[in-house]
Scaffold this active site. Structure first.
Site, PDB file in Angstrom:
ATOM      1  N   THR A  44     -22.878  10.047 -22.085  1.00 11.51           N
ATOM      2  CA  THR A  44     -22.229  11.315 -21.090  1.00 11.51           C
ATOM      3  C   THR A  44     -22.472  11.045 -19.670  1.00 11.51           C
ATOM      4  OG1 THR A  44     -22.173  13.523 -20.749  1.00 11.51           O
ATOM      5  CG2 THR A  44     -24.233  12.780 -21.797  1.00 11.51           C
ATOM      6  N   ASP A  45     -21.681  11.420 -18.669  1.00 14.02           N
ATOM      7  CA  ASP A  45     -21.986  11.388 -17.316  1.00 14.02           C
ATOM      8  C   ASP A  45     -23.104  12.581 -17.115  1.00 14.02           C
ATOM      9  OD1 ASP A  45     -20.346  13.669 -17.468  1.00 14.02           O
ATOM     10  OD2 ASP A  45     -19.037  12.897 -16.004  1.00 14.02           O
ATOM     11  N   GLU A  46     -23.225  13.473 -17.692  1.00 15.64           N
ATOM     12  CA  GLU A  46     -24.257  14.605 -17.608  1.00 15.64           C
ATOM     13  C   GLU A  46     -25.591  14.199 -17.264  1.00 15.64           C
ATOM     14  OE1 GLU A  46     -23.504  18.321 -19.584  1.00 15.64           O
ATOM     15  OE2 GLU A  46     -21.481  18.048 -19.530  1.00 15.64           O
TER      16      GLU A  46
ATOM     17  N   TYR B 234     -29.095  19.578 -23.591  1.00 15.04           N
ATOM     18  CA  TYR B 234     -27.879  18.966 -23.772  1.00 15.04           C
ATOM     19  C   TYR B 234     -28.220  17.485 -23.298  1.00 15.04           C
ATOM     20  CZ  TYR B 234     -23.796  16.123 -23.942  1.00 15.04           C
ATOM     21  OH  TYR B 234     -23.077  14.980 -23.974  1.00 15.04           O
TER      22      TYR B 234
ATOM     23  N   LYS C 261     -29.475  13.876 -24.244  1.00 14.20           N
ATOM     24  CA  LYS C 261     -28.602  12.409 -24.275  1.00 14.20           C
ATOM     25  C   LYS C 261     -29.391  11.399 -23.421  1.00 14.20           C
ATOM     26  CE  LYS C 261     -25.064  11.594 -25.692  1.00 14.20           C
ATOM     27  NZ  LYS C 261     -24.734  11.350 -27.185  1.00 14.20           N
TER      28      LYS C 261
ATOM     29  N   ALA D  42     -21.825  10.485 -33.318  1.00 12.50           N
ATOM     30  CA  ALA D  42     -22.496  11.547 -33.696  1.00 12.50           C
ATOM     31  C   ALA D  42     -23.453  12.233 -32.848  1.00 12.50           C
ATOM     32  CB  ALA D  42     -23.330  11.535 -35.246  1.00 12.50           C
TER      33      ALA D  42
HETATM   34  O1  DAU Z   1     -19.105  15.529 -18.687  1.00 10.34           O
HETATM   35  C1  DAU Z   1     -19.086  15.193 -20.134  1.00 10.34           C
HETATM   36  C2  DAU Z   1     -19.524  16.338 -20.814  1.00 10.34           C
HETATM   37  O2  DAU Z   1     -18.397  17.037 -20.886  1.00 10.34           O
HETATM   38  C3  DAU Z   1     -19.805  15.952 -22.389  1.00 10.34           C
HETATM   39  O3  DAU Z   1     -20.878  15.077 -22.502  1.00 10.34           O
HETATM   40  C4  DAU Z   1     -20.162  17.351 -23.082  1.00 10.34           C
HETATM   41  O4  DAU Z   1     -20.338  16.860 -24.433  1.00 10.34           O
HETATM   42  C5  DAU Z   1     -18.904  18.183 -22.941  1.00 10.34           C
HETATM   43  O5  DAU Z   1     -19.422  19.359 -23.693  1.00 10.34           O
HETATM   44  C6  DAU Z   1     -18.591  18.535 -21.403  1.00 10.34           C
HETATM   45  O6  DAU Z   1     -19.648  19.262 -20.956  1.00 10.34           O
HETATM   46  P1  DAU Z   1     -18.931  20.511 -19.953  1.00 10.34           P
HETATM   47  O7  DAU Z   1     -20.228  21.598 -19.875  1.00 10.34           O
HETATM   48  O8  DAU Z   1     -18.567  20.056 -18.708  1.00 10.34           O
HETATM   49  O9  DAU Z   1     -17.715  21.018 -20.829  1.00 10.34           O
HETATM   50  P2  DAU Z   1     -17.448  22.482 -21.046  1.00 10.34           P
HETATM   51  O10 DAU Z   1     -16.048  22.235 -21.775  1.00 10.34           O
HETATM   52  O11 DAU Z   1     -18.326  23.211 -22.014  1.00 10.34           O
HETATM   53  O12 DAU Z   1     -17.153  23.166 -19.453  1.00 10.34           O
HETATM   54  C7  DAU Z   1     -16.495  22.571 -18.789  1.00 10.34           C
HETATM   55  C8  DAU Z   1     -16.406  23.396 -17.536  1.00 10.34           C
HETATM   56  O13 DAU Z   1     -15.798  24.749 -17.854  1.00 10.34           O
HETATM   57  C9  DAU Z   1     -17.964  23.686 -16.882  1.00 10.34           C
HETATM   58  O14 DAU Z   1     -17.939  23.583 -15.361  1.00 10.34           O
HETATM   59  C10 DAU Z   1     -18.132  25.011 -17.679  1.00 10.34           C
HETATM   60  C11 DAU Z   1     -16.712  25.530 -17.489  1.00 10.34           C
HETATM   61  N1  DAU Z   1     -16.555  26.661 -18.668  1.00 10.34           N
HETATM   62  C12 DAU Z   1     -16.755  26.288 -19.906  1.00 10.34           C
HETATM   63  C13 DAU Z   1     -16.487  27.256 -21.054  1.00 10.34           C
HETATM   64  C14 DAU Z   1     -16.864  26.936 -22.361  1.00 10.34           C
HETATM   65  C15 DAU Z   1     -16.273  28.047 -18.327  1.00 10.34           C
HETATM   66  O15 DAU Z   1     -16.196  28.225 -17.087  1.00 10.34           O
HETATM   67  N2  DAU Z   1     -16.149  29.011 -19.280  1.00 10.34           N
HETATM   68  C16 DAU Z   1     -16.240  28.465 -20.520  1.00 10.34           C
HETATM   69  O16 DAU Z   1     -16.002  29.534 -21.507  1.00 10.34           O
END
Ligand code: DAU
Length: 331
Positions: A123-125, A147, A151, A80
């Site tokens: 998360t690795d973040e 975020y 975490k 969660a």
């Molecule tokens: O690293 C683990 C993490 O990965 C998790 O802890 C998070 O819960 C999860 O949301 C994810 O975080 P990111 O920010 O890396 O994931 P996201 O899918 O939002 O984005 C992945 C990459 O793509 C990031 O560099 C941002 C880019 N992106 C994302 C979206 C939604 C875009 O360029 N355009 C977009 O519309």
């Protein structure tokens, strides 16, 4: 073994419930989930009648509900969480509530009821942007978004409870996961659906940010390994070593959906966008014997196929709330 799995209606939680019921005959799973925007019980329709499965509607921010659900279980796995970075930038409050206060409630209940094992999915973040090299389990926390800060705070509480009270908690730091049933706000499901529907995909900044990717089944196997063989009080990174710039993911998605480069739209970058993540997962591999089994090409092809076949599932995620978020985020 009786497992309380919080957040079981979400993407990773529902995948783990499927995995546990398919892998172990003698397991009982209680899915504790408040069905907030990313929770969808339709992801669990096929196992809803399984006598080993129970659903309890509840939120980890409610200490009494957590205590009631936890009594009598052997293991807690906490999926969660508020997880979407862009939402945390727009409205951070819910992230602090769920990812910090919610974790505190679970730790207190685990302590009081002397639960045998608590796995905190993180998360690795929390390590922040890793411009070169890798973050291992000892790396410093340098979270850079609301975020990841929330975490990191939850992870610090876990470490403090392990040291101070001997709570048998294990924290995992995973790279980016993907696969079927992922809410269509993250990069892979959002872009897949946009491409399948003939729309454009919003690439933030120059698209050269690097992420490390793990298929959901590999992540389930990793958490299972950690639950069975991991040491209480320890931390384990979960990663595949498959690290690529976002544009490489986009290129593969274009191929899988028969779309061309005109579908790419470069948009304003995410504020504070972490340039690169890279986790060192040697500890999990060498000490506990886990290895990823699904290549990115195979996992991505399976994922795109699933979204092609399940547009109704996706459309039911796109409620008024989703439209409102989409509008705020992408205009
Ligand atoms: O690293 C683990 C993490 O990965 C998790 O802890 C998070 O819960 C999860 O949301 C994810 O975080 P990111 O920010 O890396 O994931 P996201 O899918 O939002 O984005 C992945 C990459 O793509 C990031 O560099 C941002 C880019 N992106 C994302 C979206 C939604 C875009 O360029 N355009 C977009 O519309």
């Amino acid at each position: 073994m009786k497992i309380l799995l919080t957040g079981g209606a979400g993407f990773m939680g529902s995948n783990m419930i499927h995995y546990l019921l398919a892998t172990y005959q003698d397991v009982e799973v209680v899915n504790f989930d408040d069905l907030t925007y990313a929770g969808n019980l339709e992801s669990l329709t096929d196992i809803a009648q399984d006598p080993r499965y129970t659903f309890v509607k509840g939120n980890i921010v409610d200490p009494l509900a957590v205590e009631e659900a936890i009594a009598g279980v052997d293991v807690v796995i906490n999926y969660a969480a508020e997880t979407h970075v862009d939402r945390s930038i727009l409205e951070p409050r819910a992230f602090i509530d769920t990812n910090v206060y919610g974790v505190y409630n679970i730790l207190e209940a685990v302590r009081k009821h002397k639960i045998h094992r608590y796995i905190q999915i993180s998360t690795d973040e929390v390590f922040g942007a890793v411009l070169e090299g890798e973050s291992d389990e000892q790396s410093k926390f340098e979270p850079r978004s609301p975020y990841s800060a929330s975490k990191a705070a939850g992870d610090h509480l876990c470490a403090a409870y392990a040291i101070t009270y001997g709570v048998p908690v294990i924290v995992t730091h995973s790279c980016n996961f993907y696969g079927p049933y992922q809410f269509p706000e993250k990069l892979i499901p959002l872009f897949t659906m946009n491409l399948l529907e003939g729309k454009k995909v919003p690439v933030y900044g120059d698209g050269q940010q690097v992420r490390e990717w793990i298929f959901t089944q590999d992540h389930c196997r990793a958490v299972d390994t950690i639950m069975r063989k991991g040491n209480p009080g320890e931390v384990y990174n979960i990663g595949t070593g498959y690290r690529v710039p976002n544009m490489e993911v986009v290129k593969q998605l274009l191929d899988l959906t028969d779309r061309g480069e005109e579908a790419i739209e470069y948009v304003t970058d995410r504020p504070g966008h972490d340039r690169r993540y890279a986790v060192n997962s040697n500890k999990l591999r060498t000490e506990l014997g886990w290895e990823p089994q699904v290549s990115f090409e195979e996992g991505l092809a399976k994922t795109v196929e699933w979204y092609k076949n399940n547009p109704d599932w996706v459309n039911r995620c796109r409620t008024g709330e989703y439209q409102e978020y989409y509008q705020k985020q992408y205009g």
